[in-house]
Each structure stands twice: as structure tokens, then as C-alpha cells.
Design a protein around this motif. Structure first.
Motif, PDB file in Angstrom:
ATOM      1  N   ALA A 189      17.956  46.838   5.003  1.00 57.64           N
ATOM      2  CA  ALA A 189      16.541  47.012   4.692  1.00 57.64           C
ATOM      3  C   ALA A 189      15.785  45.834   5.285  1.00 57.64           C
ATOM      4  O   ALA A 189      16.005  44.685   4.906  1.00 57.64           O
ATOM      5  CB  ALA A 189      16.331  47.083   3.185  1.00 57.64           C
ATOM      6  N   GLY A 190      14.922  46.114   6.257  1.00 56.54           N
ATOM      7  CA  GLY A 190      14.208  45.059   6.939  1.00 56.54           C
ATOM      8  C   GLY A 190      13.003  44.569   6.166  1.00 56.54           C
ATOM      9  O   GLY A 190      12.525  45.222   5.228  1.00 56.54           O
ATOM     10  N   ALA A 191      12.497  43.403   6.546  1.00 58.39           N
ATOM     11  CA  ALA A 191      11.311  42.846   5.901  1.00 58.39           C
ATOM     12  C   ALA A 191      10.079  43.705   6.149  1.00 58.39           C
ATOM     13  O   ALA A 191       9.075  43.558   5.456  1.00 58.39           O
ATOM     14  CB  ALA A 191      11.072  41.421   6.411  1.00 58.39           C
ATOM     15  N   ASP A 192      10.147  44.600   7.136  1.00 53.18           N
ATOM     16  CA  ASP A 192       9.028  45.498   7.421  1.00 53.18           C
ATOM     17  C   ASP A 192       9.049  46.750   6.567  1.00 53.18           C
ATOM     18  O   ASP A 192       8.223  47.644   6.738  1.00 53.18           O
ATOM     19  CB  ASP A 192       9.026  45.887   8.905  1.00 53.18           C
ATOM     20  N   GLY A 193      10.013  46.842   5.640  1.00 54.69           N
ATOM     21  CA  GLY A 193      10.090  48.003   4.760  1.00 54.69           C
ATOM     22  C   GLY A 193      10.892  49.156   5.312  1.00 54.69           C
ATOM     23  O   GLY A 193      11.059  50.172   4.635  1.00 54.69           O
ATOM     24  N   LYS A 194      11.410  49.041   6.548  1.00 54.26           N
ATOM     25  CA  LYS A 194      12.184  50.119   7.147  1.00 54.26           C
ATOM     26  C   LYS A 194      13.678  49.885   6.944  1.00 54.26           C
ATOM     27  O   LYS A 194      14.112  48.762   6.689  1.00 54.26           O
ATOM     28  CB  LYS A 194      11.884  50.217   8.650  1.00 54.26           C
ATOM     29  N   ARG A 195      14.433  50.969   7.069  1.00 57.12           N
ATOM     30  CA  ARG A 195      15.884  50.854   6.948  1.00 57.12           C
ATOM     31  C   ARG A 195      16.511  51.034   8.324  1.00 57.12           C
ATOM     32  O   ARG A 195      16.139  51.925   9.078  1.00 57.12           O
ATOM     33  CB  ARG A 195      16.439  51.918   5.986  1.00 57.12           C
ATOM     34  N   GLN A 209      17.862  41.761  15.251  1.00 55.63           N
ATOM     35  CA  GLN A 209      16.871  42.231  16.209  1.00 55.63           C
ATOM     36  C   GLN A 209      16.706  43.742  16.036  1.00 55.63           C
ATOM     37  O   GLN A 209      17.656  44.492  16.242  1.00 55.63           O
ATOM     38  CB  GLN A 209      17.314  41.914  17.644  1.00 55.63           C
ATOM     39  N   PRO A 210      15.520  44.216  15.639  1.00 54.23           N
ATOM     40  CA  PRO A 210      15.317  45.662  15.502  1.00 54.23           C
ATOM     41  C   PRO A 210      15.264  46.341  16.865  1.00 54.23           C
ATOM     42  O   PRO A 210      14.631  45.838  17.794  1.00 54.23           O
ATOM     43  CB  PRO A 210      13.978  45.763  14.769  1.00 54.23           C
ATOM     44  N   ARG A 269      14.141  39.264   9.360  1.00 53.06           N
ATOM     45  CA  ARG A 269      15.050  39.123   8.240  1.00 53.06           C
ATOM     46  C   ARG A 269      15.205  40.447   7.502  1.00 53.06           C
ATOM     47  O   ARG A 269      14.337  41.313   7.564  1.00 53.06           O
ATOM     48  CB  ARG A 269      14.556  38.058   7.265  1.00 53.06           C
ATOM     49  N   GLY A 270      16.322  40.580   6.810  1.00 54.21           N
ATOM     50  CA  GLY A 270      16.571  41.796   6.059  1.00 54.21           C
ATOM     51  C   GLY A 270      17.654  41.578   5.027  1.00 54.21           C
ATOM     52  O   GLY A 270      18.208  40.487   4.892  1.00 54.21           O
ATOM     53  N   GLU A 271      17.946  42.644   4.299  1.00 50.12           N
ATOM     54  CA  GLU A 271      18.948  42.602   3.240  1.00 50.12           C
ATOM     55  C   GLU A 271      19.942  43.735   3.453  1.00 50.12           C
ATOM     56  O   GLU A 271      19.549  44.881   3.714  1.00 50.12           O
ATOM     57  CB  GLU A 271      18.266  42.746   1.875  1.00 50.12           C
ATOM     58  N   VAL A 272      21.213  43.431   3.348  1.00 50.86           N
ATOM     59  CA  VAL A 272      22.259  44.436   3.529  1.00 50.86           C
ATOM     60  C   VAL A 272      22.249  45.404   2.345  1.00 50.86           C
ATOM     61  O   VAL A 272      22.382  44.985   1.189  1.00 50.86           O
ATOM     62  CB  VAL A 272      23.644  43.762   3.661  1.00 50.86           C
ATOM     63  N   LEU A 273      22.062  46.686   2.639  1.00 44.72           N
ATOM     64  CA  LEU A 273      22.133  47.710   1.604  1.00 44.72           C
ATOM     65  C   LEU A 273      23.550  48.226   1.426  1.00 44.72           C
ATOM     66  O   LEU A 273      23.958  48.568   0.316  1.00 44.72           O
ATOM     67  CB  LEU A 273      21.208  48.892   1.963  1.00 44.72           C
ATOM     68  N   HIS A 274      24.293  48.280   2.530  1.00 51.66           N
ATOM     69  CA  HIS A 274      25.651  48.827   2.479  1.00 51.66           C
ATOM     70  C   HIS A 274      26.385  48.425   3.753  1.00 51.66           C
ATOM     71  O   HIS A 274      25.804  48.399   4.833  1.00 51.66           O
ATOM     72  CB  HIS A 274      25.587  50.362   2.371  1.00 51.66           C
ATOM     73  N   TYR A 275      27.663  48.074   3.589  1.00 51.53           N
ATOM     74  CA  TYR A 275      28.492  47.822   4.767  1.00 51.53           C
ATOM     75  C   TYR A 275      29.931  48.190   4.451  1.00 51.53           C
ATOM     76  O   TYR A 275      30.518  47.693   3.481  1.00 51.53           O
ATOM     77  CB  TYR A 275      28.420  46.352   5.198  1.00 51.53           C
TER      78      TYR A 275
END
Length: 235
Positions: A18-24, A47-48, A2-8
Motif C-alpha cells: 500500500a503506497g503513500a499515495d493510497g494505491k495498492r 519505485q512505482p 514509501r509504502g507498507e507491506v500488505l502481504h508477502y
């Protein structure tokens, strides 16, 4: 994941998550499972794949997709024993607090988390904060080295010259050259320019002027392909 959209940017078809693992992660329109409208703050599953996200599906779109009879589908129940997903996965979600926008904080992050960070954006305050404390550090290194040379008599006694001072000066510059380059690249990104223009800052005669110009231009309004507007910027 899961993650959150920072910009599109729908017109150019690129964005950041921004992924749940703290990476972008970066993504493009072809990484979406289906055509959908995404906005900043939307929760997604993906899917990363290295630094790229693929197979992106909006959680909101999945939960509101029509079920039989035309009614919205109910959200899937969590598996027994599974931990609930956090509500946000922003850049600072790992510590739960927003990063400081103080001059010293910018300098310290430039030497630590942003040591070789050539992605993202850097506002003018970040550039000048790093410049201020870098200059103070340089003066301290030269002062300590010169004091050591004077105590050994290398300067006034006709010795080999201020060897310690030059040694500390060279070591300090060597250890901070990468953060400087990374900062200039991020500053160019903040202006909507390619980071390759940082080469101009290291050319003879024009390097200092180019650096000053890039450092004084205001932040580009709105998000660009290198990320959202830096925190603390008022447009």
C-alpha cells in the motif's frame, strides 16, 4: 515512494504494497533490491511503475545495515522543510478509519469505489449485502415503473404494455451488471480461485447454482495472491 507491506508470500515470491499515495501495488521477488525478509506491516521504499512496485528496499533493513565499526547506521535526517512520512499506509490510511463492514456499506461501495474493481477479495457478507440491497432496488424500480404505466393506462387500457417498467428494469440491470461481475470475481478470489470461473455464473441452467455455491463457500484461511483476508472475517 514509501509504502507498507500488505502481504508477502516468500514461497511463491509475490506480494502487495500500500503506497503513500493510497494505491495498492503488486510486486514479485525480483523487484526486491536484495534478498530480505518482509512481513505484513513493514515499511518500505519503492519505485512505482504503473500498478507494480520495483526497486523495493525495507526501511528497517536500510536503517539497521552495518556501518563502519559494526554498529548500526543512524537513520537519515529529514530534509529541511520536508513533511514527516506517515507511520502507516494501509488500505484505509487515506481517511484514517477502518471501512465499515455493514451490509449497506458493502452495497454502496460496490456501486462506487468497487464499481469495476476486479482485484482483491470479497467475503460472503459483502456478497449477500450487495445481493440484498440490489434486490430491494430492483423491486423499487419495477414498482415505480409499473405505477407510471398504470397511471398512463398502458396496462389496463390496452396500450403498448408496461413500457416504463421494462425500461427502468433494463436500465437498472445495465447499470449494475459491471459491479455484479466484479463482485463475483472478488468472491472467487476470496476462495483462492481464478476470477475466470465467473463465466460459469452466466451460463444457462447452471449459472444460478454456480453463483449460489460460490456465495456459500467460506473465506479461504490466510492471505492468498489476491490479497489479505477481508476485514471482519473470523477464521
Amino acid at each position: 515512494m514509501r509504502g507498507e507491506v500488505l502481504h508477502y508470500d516468500e514461497q511463491q515470491g509475490f506480494g502487495f504494497i500500500a503506497g503513500a499515495d493510497g494505491k495498492r501495488y503488486t510486486f514479485a521477488r525480483e523487484d526486491l533490491r536484495r534478498e530480505m525478509a518482509l512481513a505484513r506491516g513493514d515499511e518500505v521504499e519503492f519505485q512505482p511503475n504503473g500498478d507494480r512496485a520495483s526497486g523495493i528496499l525495507s526501511i528497517r533493513a536500510r536503517m539497521t545495515s552495518p556501518a563502519r565499526g559494526g554498529s548500526p547506521a543512524a537513520p537519515a535526517a529529514p530534509l529541511p522543510g520536508s513533511a514527516p512520512a506517515p507511520a502507516h499506509f494501509g488500505r484505509n490510511a487515506e481517511n484514517g478509519t477502518a471501512q465499515s463492514t455493514g451490509l449497506w456499506s458493502y452495497f454502496w461501495r460496490g456501486l462506487t469505489t468497487n464499481y469495476v474493481n476486479f482485484s482483491g477479495r470479497a467475503r460472503r457478507k459483502e456478497f449477500w449485502g450487495f445481493c440484498l440491497f440490489w434486490t430491494i432496488g430492483l423491486v423499487v424500480a419495477i414498482g415505480v415503473g409499473l405505477s407510471a404505466d398504470l397511471s398512463r393506462g398502458d396496462v389496463e387500457g390496452g396500450g403498448d404494455g408496461p413500457v416504463v417498467m421494462f425500461g427502468l428494469f433494463g436500465l437498472y440491470v445495465l447499470l449494475t451488471i459491471l459491479p455484479w461481475i466484479a463482485l463475483i470475481v472478488r468472491r472467487l478470489h476470496d476462495l483462492g480461485l481464478t476470477g475466470w470461473l465467473a463465466i460459469l455464473c452466466f451460463l444457462p441452467y447452471v449459472g444460478g447454482l454456480a453463483t449460489l455455491v460460490f456465495a456459500l463457500i467460506p473465506t479461504q484461511a490466510g492471505d492468498n495472491k489476491w490479497g489479505p483476508v477481508p476485514a471482519g472475517v473470523r477464521l
